[in-house]
Each structure stands twice: as structure tokens, then as C-alpha cells.
Enzyme design. Structure first.
Site: not given
Ligand code: NAD
Ligand code: WQD
Length: 349
Positions: A34, A36, A127, A151, A155, A181, A201-202, A233, A295
Site C-alpha cells: 500500500d 498509505l 463497483s 471514478y 473502473k 455498498n 457515504n451514508l 441501496r 446530484p
Molecule cells: P480504501 O481507500 O480504504 O483502500 C484503498 C487503499 O489503496 C488505501 O489504503 C490506499 O492507501 C491505497 N492506495 C491508493 N492508491 C494507491 C496506489 N497508487 N498504490 C498503492 N496503494 C494505493 O478503499 P476501500 O473502500 O477499501 O476500497 C478498496 C477498493 O474497492 C478500491 O479499489 C475501491 O474503488 C473499491 N470499491 C470500494 C467500494 C466502497 O464503497 N468502499 C465500493 C466498490 C468498490
Molecule cells: C447511499 C444512500 C444517498 C450520504 C457510493 C459510490 C459507489 C460505491 C459505494 C465505490 C444514497 C444516501 C448518503 C448522506 C444520504 N463506492 N445518503 N446522506 O452513493 O450508493 O455509492 O459508494 O465504488 O461508487 O457512488 O453510497 O453511501 O454515498 O449513499 O442520504 O449523508 O444514502 O443519497 O441513497 P452510493 P452512499
């Protein structure tokens, strides 16, 4: 004893740290990497505490091909689980190049290093964002993809690059997991999500309201065509998500071809349902106000998880109440750590 070695990129992040716990508990040797940029290294100590074994860790960037090649050449790595990347939709709109550099270029350099080292099994964190505005719910993997922000585009680009790579060389086996989610935390309360600044996020936002760091939750939209008018969601417990990774990894290591799968529960919950569940879990009231829609948000987004069940034998088990209870335990744990240092400053929105 199983000695299969895997490289985990983004290892100290939210999702990967939970996956690392499970991989260690299932007997895998795990190497973590990582840069970091969105996490801290101390998480590895807590992963060790839960799993009883340490992870060799390298602070490095996935865009650094040389370091990656050294890591892959030095050990018999059988597969890479690639979590590293940036994940904020709003930040990606403001800084698209940073997202394409980290998420797309970063994946290409990782693939080049893997190719050189003849490591050709990969699990990629995609995602549900690739479905954009879904035409039908529940969403099947065959649904039209249509991204609405950089973003999501990063992906989708990676998914397409991976498909081209496999078309050019069928010895690659690549599992693409489209997460819905992810929420919650490990039941120990030792690891969980740690957003920097205001949570996007929520559930992390609700948690900060529960502990008094923020006055109320802004509910984005109360006039959607859903049962109570708020957005719906597919929230999935991060440990169920971790189980999906282990099932996906076992599938690839078993010599099976790659796949693209939804990772969700198949059940949608509204914002108000999540707030009520968190109130039950924490025993605290969660003040909230309905405000304008955010939005880019869609009314409903939830998975059809049948394909993952059929191919991997995996399905989510943990209910919303458990997601909230585990998240709440982690939130309190974080708070007690912060209070040992300096007290958190309450902030409005
Ligand atoms: P996170 O930010 O907690 O973890 C990602 C990690 O990658 C971090 O520790 C960061 O320091 C590291 N990182 C970022 N860029 C880097 C680079 N260039 N080289 C090395 N390390 C790097 O996020 P997360 O929620 O654990 O998400 C992990 C993966 O899952 C991501 O690819 C994210 O897009 C995907 N994802 C997350 C969600 C979500 O809601 N959390 C949903 C769908 C997909
Ligand atoms: C969930 C619901 C909001 C915050 C996002 C990314 C998606 C994925 C997961 C990475 C929605 C509502 C939220 C708040 C609210 N990440 N909300 N008040 O938008 O479904 O997905 O995270 O890949 O790409 O877009 O997740 O947790 O932001 O929202 O009312 O303060 O909660 O409108 O209906 P979302 P979220």
C-alpha cells in the site's frame, strides 16, 4: 498447512484489511502492499491481533513497476488481489487525472509486472457504479454499463483492459467483483472504515452523528419513487464481501476461468431504514433532515447475486442489524482511541 501465497494491493485499506484477516485465517500467506495515501500502517498490527499471524508489508505504489517486479519475483505469488485505488466520486470529478493515473495506469503497471513474473491470476475490485443509472433492479451482470463520473469510468476502463488482456492471452484468469455498498466492520471492533474528513457515504456519516461529532444526517431526497421516498441501496457486510473474495480466489486457484460477478445481498434498504437500524444498534437517536437530492444519485440500486451463488457457492449471510452493530462497535473503539489522544472536535455539515 496451506502455503499458497497471494499479494494484496491496498492492503491497509478498509476492505482489503478485512480480506487479509480472512485469508490469514484460511491459511494463505499474504504479502501486503500500500502507498498509505488513504490508510495507516497500524491497521496491520490489529490484523495480526485478530488473525494471530503477521503480514509482510511493503510501502509502495502500484505505479512503481520496478518494486512490484521485485516483490513478485522474490516469492512464489499465485494470485494478486488488487484493491489499491482512489474511490471518491466527488473527488474524481474535481481531479479526474489523479483517478485515471491511480486506478487505470496503476492497474496497467501492476499487470505488466505480473506478466513479467508470469503471475496471471487476478481479482479486481470493481463497483456497482459501472451500472450508472440502472434500467431494471435487481441488476444482473449482463445489464448495460453506463458510467456517470471519472471514478466509475476508471473502473469500467480497467474492466475493459482486463477483458482485452484475456482475449490476447487466455492463460490469464481474472475475477472481476462488482461490489454494491460495503459497510460494517470486523466483529472484534479492531478494524473498520476510517474516512478522512467528512464521510461521503451514508453509514460512516450516521456513525459520526451517533457519537455527536455531527449534528444530524442530511437525507438526500425524500421524493424518490421508493416505498418511503428515500434512496434504496444494497448494503453488504464487509466480512461477507471478504468471504466472496476467498471464494473467488479458491475458484481461480482451482484452475477455473475468470468471471465478472455482482457482490451484493440482493436486498435493498432505504436511507430511513438504515437510520432506524443504526438507532437500534447504537441505542441512540439519529437526528436527520430530508434535504435536496444529491446530484448523480439513483433511486434504487441492488444486485441480483444469483450468478455468484451459482458459480462460487457464495451468498451474503449477515443482516442489516449486524452491519450496524459491528460498525457501531468499531466507531466506539475508534472514539476511545481518539480520546486517549486529543478529543475530537464536533463539526457541523
Ligand atoms: P480504501 O481507500 O480504504 O483502500 C484503498 C487503499 O489503496 C488505501 O489504503 C490506499 O492507501 C491505497 N492506495 C491508493 N492508491 C494507491 C496506489 N497508487 N498504490 C498503492 N496503494 C494505493 O478503499 P476501500 O473502500 O477499501 O476500497 C478498496 C477498493 O474497492 C478500491 O479499489 C475501491 O474503488 C473499491 N470499491 C470500494 C467500494 C466502497 O464503497 N468502499 C465500493 C466498490 C468498490
Ligand atoms: C447511499 C444512500 C444517498 C450520504 C457510493 C459510490 C459507489 C460505491 C459505494 C465505490 C444514497 C444516501 C448518503 C448522506 C444520504 N463506492 N445518503 N446522506 O452513493 O450508493 O455509492 O459508494 O465504488 O461508487 O457512488 O453510497 O453511501 O454515498 O449513499 O442520504 O449523508 O444514502 O443519497 O441513497 P452510493 P452512499
Amino acid at each position: 498447512m496451506n502455503q499458497r501465497t497471494v499479494l494484496v494491493t491496498g492492503a491497509t485499506g478498509y476492505i482489503a484489511s478485512h480480506v487479509c484477516v480472512l485469508l490469514l485465517q484460511r491459511g494463505f500467506e499474504v504479502i501486503g502492499l500500500d502507498n498509505l495515501s488513504n490508510s495507516t500502517v497500524d491497521v496491520l498490527e490489529r490484523v495480526r491481533e485478530i488473525a494471530g499471524r503477521p503480514i509482510p508489508f511493503m510501502q509502495a505504489d502500484v505505479r512503481d513497476t520496478r518494486t512490484l517486479s521485485e516483490v513478485l519475483a522474490g516469492r512464489r505469488v499465485e494470485a494478486v488481489l488488487h484493491f489499491a485505488g482512489l474511490k471518491s466520486v466527488s473527488e474524481s470529478v474535481a481531479q479526474p487525472l489523479s483517478y485515471f493515473d491511480n486506478n487505470v495506469h496503476g492497474t496497467v503497471t501492476l499487470l505488466q509486472a505480473m506478466s513479467l513474473a508470469q503471475v496471471k491470476r487476478l481479482i479486481f475490485s470493481s463497483s456497482a457504479t459501472v451500472y450508472g443509472q440502472p434500467e431494471v433492479v435487481p441488476i444482473q451482470e449482463s445489464a448495460r454499463v453506463s458510467v456517470t463520473n471519472p471514478y466509475g469510468r476508471s473502473k469500467l476502463f480497467v474492466e475493459e483492459i482486463l477483458a482485452d488482456l484475456h482475449r490476447s492471452d487466455s492463460t490469464w484468469s481474472i475475477g472481476v467483483l462488482r461490489y454494491f455498498n460495503p459497510v460494517g466492520a470486523h466483529s472484534s471492533g479492531l478494524i473498520g472504515e476510517k474516512p478522512k474528513g467528512t464521510p461521503n457515504n451514508l453509514m460512516p456519516y450516521i456513525a459520526e452523528v451517533a457519537v455527536g461529532l455531527r449534528p444530524y444526517v442530511s437525507v438526500f431526497g425524500g421524493d424518490y419513487p421508493t416505498a418511503d421516498g428515500t434512496g434504496v441501496r444494497d448494503y453488504i457486510h464487509v466480512m461477507d464481501l471478504a468471504e466472496a473474495h476467498v471464494a473467488a480466489l479458491e475458484h481461480l486457484l482451482g484452475g477455473n476461468p475468470g468471471f465478472t460477478l455482482n457482490v451484493g445481498t440482493g436486498r435493498g434498504y432505504s436511507v430511513l431504514e438504515v437510520i432506524r437500524a443504526y438507532e437500534r444498534a447504537s441505542g441512540r437517536p439519529i437526528p436527520h433532515k430530508i434535504v435536496a437530492r444529491r446530484p448523480g444519485d439513483v433511486a434504487e440500486c441492488f444486485a441480483d447475486p444469483t450468478a455468484a451463488q451459482e458459480l462460487l457457492g457464495w451468498s451474503a449471510r449477515l443482516p442489516l442489524d449486524r452491519m450496524c452493530a459491528d460498525q457501531w462497535r468499531w466507531q466506539q473503539h475508534k472514539e476511545s482511541h481518539q480520546q486517549e489522544g486529543s478529543a475530537p472536535t464536533p463539526r457541523g455539515r
